[in-house]
Enzyme design. Structure first.
Site, PDB file in Angstrom:
ATOM      1  N   ARG A   1      -1.537  -9.563  12.235  1.00  0.00           N
ATOM      2  CA  ARG A   1      -1.746  -8.309  11.484  1.00  0.00           C
ATOM      3  C   ARG A   1      -2.894  -8.422  10.503  1.00  0.00           C
ATOM      4  O   ARG A   1      -3.647  -7.475  10.295  1.00  0.00           O
ATOM      5  CB  ARG A   1      -0.466  -7.957  10.718  1.00  0.00           C
TER       6      ARG A   1
ATOM      7  N   ARG B   1     -12.923   4.458   9.476  1.00  0.00           N
ATOM      8  CA  ARG B   1     -12.901   3.079   9.972  1.00  0.00           C
ATOM      9  C   ARG B   1     -14.280   2.640  10.458  1.00  0.00           C
ATOM     10  O   ARG B   1     -14.470   1.491  10.798  1.00  0.00           O
ATOM     11  CB  ARG B   1     -11.901   2.949  11.128  1.00  0.00           C
TER      12      ARG B   1
ATOM     13  N   ARG C   1      11.874 -14.067   4.137  1.00  0.00           N
ATOM     14  CA  ARG C   1      12.826 -12.981   3.881  1.00  0.00           C
ATOM     15  C   ARG C   1      14.034 -13.047   4.810  1.00  0.00           C
ATOM     16  O   ARG C   1      13.897 -13.303   5.999  1.00  0.00           O
ATOM     17  CB  ARG C   1      12.144 -11.626   4.111  1.00  0.00           C
TER      18      ARG C   1
ATOM     19  N   ARG D   1      14.288 -10.587  10.359  1.00  0.00           N
ATOM     20  CA  ARG D   1      13.586  -9.681  11.282  1.00  0.00           C
ATOM     21  C   ARG D   1      12.655 -10.486  12.185  1.00  0.00           C
ATOM     22  O   ARG D   1      11.942 -11.357  11.700  1.00  0.00           O
ATOM     23  CB  ARG D   1      12.782  -8.638  10.490  1.00  0.00           C
TER      24      ARG D   1
ATOM     25  N   LYS E   1       0.820  -1.210   0.000  1.00  0.00           N
ATOM     26  CA  LYS E   1       0.000   0.000   0.000  1.00  0.00           C
ATOM     27  C   LYS E   1       0.859   1.268   0.000  1.00  0.00           C
ATOM     28  O   LYS E   1       0.592   2.207  -0.753  1.00  0.00           O
ATOM     29  CB  LYS E   1      -0.924  -0.025   1.225  1.00  0.00           C
TER      30      LYS E   1
END
Ligand SMILES: [Zn+2]
Length: 218
Positions: free
Chosen positions: A172, A88, A127, A161, A14
């Site tokens: 998430r 929202r 990753r 990470r 995004k």
């Protein structure tokens, strides 16, 4: 002039697409969190009010956020707006409609960058980067040529990470769905929602967003 809401879970690209729309089309991104921080720092009338509320440990009201968006739209010579993080709720959606109408604008589209959750997990959890030179790799999509050795600098140390794990990605996604649930049906009923497959390349996603904004049928 196009005014859109851009939706997408973390990892859907995004931010990249919003940056592109700003650079290529002169649109402005109205990200509620950033705007609040900026308005407070700049000491605008609405910023001062927000600062007072936050200093009391209270949530900033819809009225303040609406006023903030209005303040920004009035101060800007933009060629369109990208709303991010607001609305929202249905109540906020109605408030946005009014504040746009007051400025002779309207909401054109709600563009959602859709992702396949399992595919997103695979992408993000694979990753890793070279600890020495920072070169980026991926277990499945971009492995090192020699296993365990950086193509770029020959280092054998790599970093992952801590956020790039399955549980974090799924949490998430659940948060994202909870946030969009109240407004997507509202805009779907108005026929404004367009979905773009966010798992495609950045360029392909960009081309589809352009086609929507330029009114081409897909
Ligand atoms: Zn390296």
């Amino acid at each position: 002039m196009m005014n859109i809401i851009l939706l997408g879970p973390p990892g859907a690209g995004k931010g990249t697409q919003a940056a592109r729309l700003q650079a290529n089309r002169g649109m402005i991104q109205l990200s509620t969190g950033d705007m609040l921080r900026e308005a407070v720092a700049a000491g605008t009338p609405v910023g001062l009010k927000a600062k007072e509320v936050m200093a009391r440990g209270e949530l900033v009201s819809d009225a303040i956020v609406s006023a903030l968006i209005g303040e920004r739209l009035d101060a800007s010579a933009d060629k369109g707006a990208i709303f991010d993080g607001f609305p929202r709720t249905k109540h906020q959606a109605a408030a946005l409609e009014i504040l746009l109408a007051e400025r002779g604008r309207r909401l054109d589209y709600v563009i959602e960058l859709a992702v396949d959750e399992d595919e997103l997990v695979k992408r993000i959890t694979g990753r890793f980067t070279c600890a020495a030179c920072g070169a980026g790799y991926h277990d499945a999509f971009r492995p090192t040529k020699t296993p365990g050795v950086c193509d770029n600098c020959g280092s054998t140390e790599f970093k992952r990470r801590p956020d790039d794990n399955e549980q974090t990605v799924r949490t998430r996604m659940a948060e994202y769905r909870a946030k969009t649930q109240p407004i997507l049906p509202y805009y779907e009923a108005k026929g404004l929602v367009r979905r773009v497959d966010g798992m495609q390349s950045v360029d392909d996603v960009a081309a589809q967003i352009d086609a929507i904004l330029d009114g081409q049928t897909l």
